[in-house]
Design an enzyme around this catalytic site. Structure first.
Site, mmCIF file in Angstrom:
data_model
loop_
_atom_site.group_PDB
_atom_site.id
_atom_site.type_symbol
_atom_site.label_atom_id
_atom_site.label_comp_id
_atom_site.label_asym_id
_atom_site.label_seq_id
_atom_site.Cartn_x
_atom_site.Cartn_y
_atom_site.Cartn_z
ATOM 1 N N TYR A 157 0.847 -1.203 0.000
ATOM 2 C CA TYR A 157 0.000 0.000 0.000
ATOM 3 C C TYR A 157 0.885 1.258 0.000
ATOM 4 O O TYR A 157 0.518 2.294 -0.543
ATOM 5 C CB TYR A 157 -0.987 -0.013 1.176
ATOM 6 C CG TYR A 157 -2.203 0.863 0.944
ATOM 7 C CD1 TYR A 157 -3.002 0.705 -0.188
ATOM 8 C CD2 TYR A 157 -2.556 1.868 1.844
ATOM 9 C CE1 TYR A 157 -4.108 1.509 -0.417
ATOM 10 C CE2 TYR A 157 -3.660 2.667 1.628
ATOM 11 C CZ TYR A 157 -4.434 2.481 0.499
ATOM 12 O OH TYR A 157 -5.524 3.297 0.279
ATOM 13 N N LYS A 199 -3.312 8.460 2.574
ATOM 14 C CA LYS A 199 -4.571 8.296 3.334
ATOM 15 C C LYS A 199 -4.438 8.875 4.746
ATOM 16 O O LYS A 199 -5.411 9.416 5.285
ATOM 17 C CB LYS A 199 -4.992 6.822 3.402
ATOM 18 C CG LYS A 199 -5.446 6.229 2.073
ATOM 19 C CD LYS A 199 -6.647 6.951 1.459
ATOM 20 C CE LYS A 199 -7.242 6.167 0.304
ATOM 21 N NZ LYS A 199 -8.262 6.938 -0.435
HETATM 22 P P1 NAD Z 1 -12.442 3.156 -8.400
HETATM 23 O O1 NAD Z 1 -11.278 2.891 -9.293
HETATM 24 O O2 NAD Z 1 -13.773 2.744 -8.874
HETATM 25 O O3 NAD Z 1 -12.480 4.678 -7.963
HETATM 26 C C1 NAD Z 1 -11.332 5.516 -7.946
HETATM 27 C C2 NAD Z 1 -11.724 6.760 -8.700
HETATM 28 O O4 NAD Z 1 -10.701 7.756 -8.641
HETATM 29 C C3 NAD Z 1 -11.979 6.481 -10.202
HETATM 30 O O5 NAD Z 1 -13.287 6.854 -10.546
HETATM 31 C C4 NAD Z 1 -10.963 7.380 -10.885
HETATM 32 O O6 NAD Z 1 -11.404 7.897 -12.108
HETATM 33 C C5 NAD Z 1 -10.801 8.479 -9.835
HETATM 34 N N1 NAD Z 1 -9.642 9.318 -10.088
HETATM 35 C C6 NAD Z 1 -8.340 8.955 -10.196
HETATM 36 N N2 NAD Z 1 -7.574 10.013 -10.532
HETATM 37 C C7 NAD Z 1 -8.414 11.080 -10.642
HETATM 38 C C8 NAD Z 1 -8.238 12.449 -10.991
HETATM 39 N N3 NAD Z 1 -7.024 12.951 -11.296
HETATM 40 N N4 NAD Z 1 -9.336 13.256 -11.010
HETATM 41 C C9 NAD Z 1 -10.559 12.780 -10.708
HETATM 42 N N5 NAD Z 1 -10.799 11.484 -10.371
HETATM 43 C C10 NAD Z 1 -9.733 10.652 -10.348
HETATM 44 O O7 NAD Z 1 -12.068 2.376 -7.041
HETATM 45 P P2 NAD Z 1 -12.727 2.452 -5.587
HETATM 46 O O8 NAD Z 1 -12.218 1.250 -4.884
HETATM 47 O O9 NAD Z 1 -14.186 2.697 -5.681
HETATM 48 O O10 NAD Z 1 -11.986 3.718 -4.943
HETATM 49 C C11 NAD Z 1 -12.674 4.842 -4.438
HETATM 50 C C12 NAD Z 1 -12.040 5.308 -3.138
HETATM 51 O O11 NAD Z 1 -12.197 4.299 -2.149
HETATM 52 C C13 NAD Z 1 -10.563 5.609 -3.215
HETATM 53 O O12 NAD Z 1 -10.279 6.754 -2.428
HETATM 54 C C14 NAD Z 1 -9.942 4.384 -2.584
HETATM 55 O O13 NAD Z 1 -8.688 4.678 -2.037
HETATM 56 C C15 NAD Z 1 -10.961 4.100 -1.520
HETATM 57 N N6 NAD Z 1 -10.939 2.748 -0.938
HETATM 58 C C16 NAD Z 1 -10.990 1.645 -1.731
HETATM 59 C C17 NAD Z 1 -10.969 0.385 -1.139
HETATM 60 C C18 NAD Z 1 -10.984 -0.861 -1.977
HETATM 61 O O14 NAD Z 1 -10.625 -1.932 -1.471
HETATM 62 N N7 NAD Z 1 -11.409 -0.834 -3.220
HETATM 63 C C19 NAD Z 1 -10.915 0.260 0.258
HETATM 64 C C20 NAD Z 1 -10.883 1.420 1.029
HETATM 65 C C21 NAD Z 1 -10.900 2.672 0.429
HETATM 66 C C1 IMJ Z 2 -3.877 -0.894 -3.220
HETATM 67 C C2 IMJ Z 2 -2.522 -1.161 -3.273
HETATM 68 C C3 IMJ Z 2 -1.926 -2.116 -2.461
HETATM 69 C C4 IMJ Z 2 -2.674 -2.822 -1.555
HETATM 70 C C5 IMJ Z 2 -4.043 -2.577 -1.502
HETATM 71 C C6 IMJ Z 2 -4.649 -1.611 -2.327
HETATM 72 N N1 IMJ Z 2 -5.041 -3.122 -0.726
HETATM 73 C C7 IMJ Z 2 -6.233 -2.538 -1.018
HETATM 74 C C8 IMJ Z 2 -6.036 -1.592 -2.036
HETATM 75 C C9 IMJ Z 2 -4.813 -4.177 0.260
HETATM 76 C C10 IMJ Z 2 -7.519 -2.858 -0.361
HETATM 77 C C11 IMJ Z 2 -7.089 -0.713 -2.672
HETATM 78 N N2 IMJ Z 2 -7.135 0.620 -2.032
HETATM 79 C C12 IMJ Z 2 -7.593 0.669 -0.658
HETATM 80 C C13 IMJ Z 2 -6.738 1.783 -2.659
HETATM 81 O O1 IMJ Z 2 -6.830 2.836 -2.043
HETATM 82 C C14 IMJ Z 2 -6.199 1.762 -4.016
HETATM 83 C C15 IMJ Z 2 -5.623 2.849 -4.581
HETATM 84 C C16 IMJ Z 2 -4.973 2.844 -5.867
HETATM 85 C C17 IMJ Z 2 -4.998 1.768 -6.741
HETATM 86 C C18 IMJ Z 2 -4.324 1.846 -7.959
HETATM 87 C C19 IMJ Z 2 -4.268 0.700 -8.929
HETATM 88 C C20 IMJ Z 2 -3.998 1.142 -10.336
HETATM 89 C C21 IMJ Z 2 -3.019 2.275 -10.449
HETATM 90 N N3 IMJ Z 2 -2.929 3.169 -9.440
HETATM 91 C C22 IMJ Z 2 -3.632 3.042 -8.269
HETATM 92 N N4 IMJ Z 2 -3.628 4.059 -7.392
HETATM 93 C C23 IMJ Z 2 -4.279 3.982 -6.228
HETATM 94 O O2 IMJ Z 2 -2.344 2.410 -11.485
#
Ligand code: NAD
Ligand code: IMJ
Length: 254
Positions: free
Chosen positions: A154, A161
């Site tokens: 991460y 974050k």
């Molecule tokens: P997602 O890929 O569907 O959403 C991420 C969004 O960020 C996308 O819509 C992307 O277009 C947008 N984004 C990236 N760069 C951008 C920019 N320059 N301008 C505007 N938008 C931009 O994935 P998600 O999992 O729904 O992620 C949404 C949020 O939830 C993120 O903050 C992520 O860190 C957080 N999150 C995700 C998880 C997980 O396991 N998926 C867990 C906890 C928190």
């Molecule tokens: C992301 C990276 C490493 C470990 C991770 C994650 N775990 C989880 C996530 C365990 C749950 C997803 N997460 C919480 C995120 O916030 C992801 C952010 C993200 C993911 C990508 C993938 C594609 C890319 N850039 C990214 N930047 C941010 O090119």
């Protein structure tokens, strides 16, 4: 209808697995009007059908790293709605190369990019839209446990974050004067675009099934419902908070 008549501006829908989609759906089903924003032209085709499905008021492009795009978005929202009640920030990005290997190897440019898109963007959105958000409005952002404890790979996102969560507290203090609340949801791991191709993701999911108090992983709808709670007057005295929606995983010491 917990958010009847409220207007919600939602950033971060990429597809129907996005956390932002789950929150938008819940808000719409509970009486809110919604508007969706997407990052780049490439996403337009994916987001348009979602805008149709959810019967959104309008759809617009906004790359949060682009100051001019933020100004233009604010002008558009001013013209369409004049004011609104709910802002959802569901945006994160880091270079893929910086989400593997040793954190110590993070380059300066990758650090800046991740901090800009994943943390500063919440401040930028609050700046751009503050005047349009009604008194007693609600702002929320998405975070992850990797800000609190070391999660393999991460890396820079954990640091971003942590900045986002601290930012939530300082923004809550500033905007609280007008009754505007700012909170974060710390979601457990979910299969979305942002978690695709992460090495060890399956192991993380099975660890949660074994060790979390609820012995199961969360689903997008769980985050959607907490988003609805934070957007609604049910949470009227909650601000600056990070709510964990993670089956209780974060409380465990061992
Ligand atoms: P997602 O890929 O569907 O959403 C991420 C969004 O960020 C996308 O819509 C992307 O277009 C947008 N984004 C990236 N760069 C951008 C920019 N320059 N301008 C505007 N938008 C931009 O994935 P998600 O999992 O729904 O992620 C949404 C949020 O939830 C993120 O903050 C992520 O860190 C957080 N999150 C995700 C998880 C997980 O396991 N998926 C867990 C906890 C928190
Ligand atoms: C992301 C990276 C490493 C470990 C991770 C994650 N775990 C989880 C996530 C365990 C749950 C997803 N997460 C919480 C995120 O916030 C992801 C952010 C993200 C993911 C990508 C993938 C594609 C890319 N850039 C990214 N930047 C941010 O090119």
């Amino acid at each position: 209808m917990l958010v009847q008549g409220k207007k919600a501006l939602i950033f971060g829908v990429a597809n129907d697995k996005s956390i932002a989609y789950a929150i938008a759906k819940e808000l719409k089903e509970n009486g809110a009007s919604i508007a969706l924003s997407y990052a780049g032209e490439a996403l337009k085709k994916r987001v348009e059908p979602i805008h149709e499905e959810l019967n959104g008021d309008f759809l617009f492009q906004c790359d949060v790293t682009d100051d001019q795009a933020l100004v233009q978005s604010a002008e558009l929202v001013k013209e369409k709605w004049g004011n609104f009640d709910i802002l959802v920030h569901s945006i994160a990005f880091a270079n893929r190369d910086d989400l593997k290997g040793r954190y110590v190897d993070t380059p300066r440019a990758g650090f800046h990019l991740a901090m800009d898109i994943s943390a500063y963007s919440l401040v930028a959105l609050c700046q751009a839209f503050e005047k349009m958000i009604n008194d007693h409005g609600s702002i929320m952002a998405m975070t992850y446990y990797g800000s609190e404890k070391v999660i393999p790979n991460y890396n820079i996102m954990g640091v971003a974050k942590a900045a986002l969560e601290t930012s939530v507290r300082y923004l809550a203090m500033d905007l609280g004067e007008r009754g505007i609340r700012v909170n974060a949801i710390s979601a457990g791991p979910l299969k979305t675009l942002a978690s695709s191709g992460i090495s060890g993701f399956k192991t993380i999911l099975s660890t949660i099934e074994e060790r979390a108090p609820l012995r199961r992983n969360i689903v997008q709808e769980d985050v959607g419902k907490t988003g609805l709670f934070l957007a609604s007057d049910l949470s009227l005295s909650i601000t600056g908070e990070v709510i964990h929606v993670d089956s209780g995983y974060n409380i465990m010491g061992i």
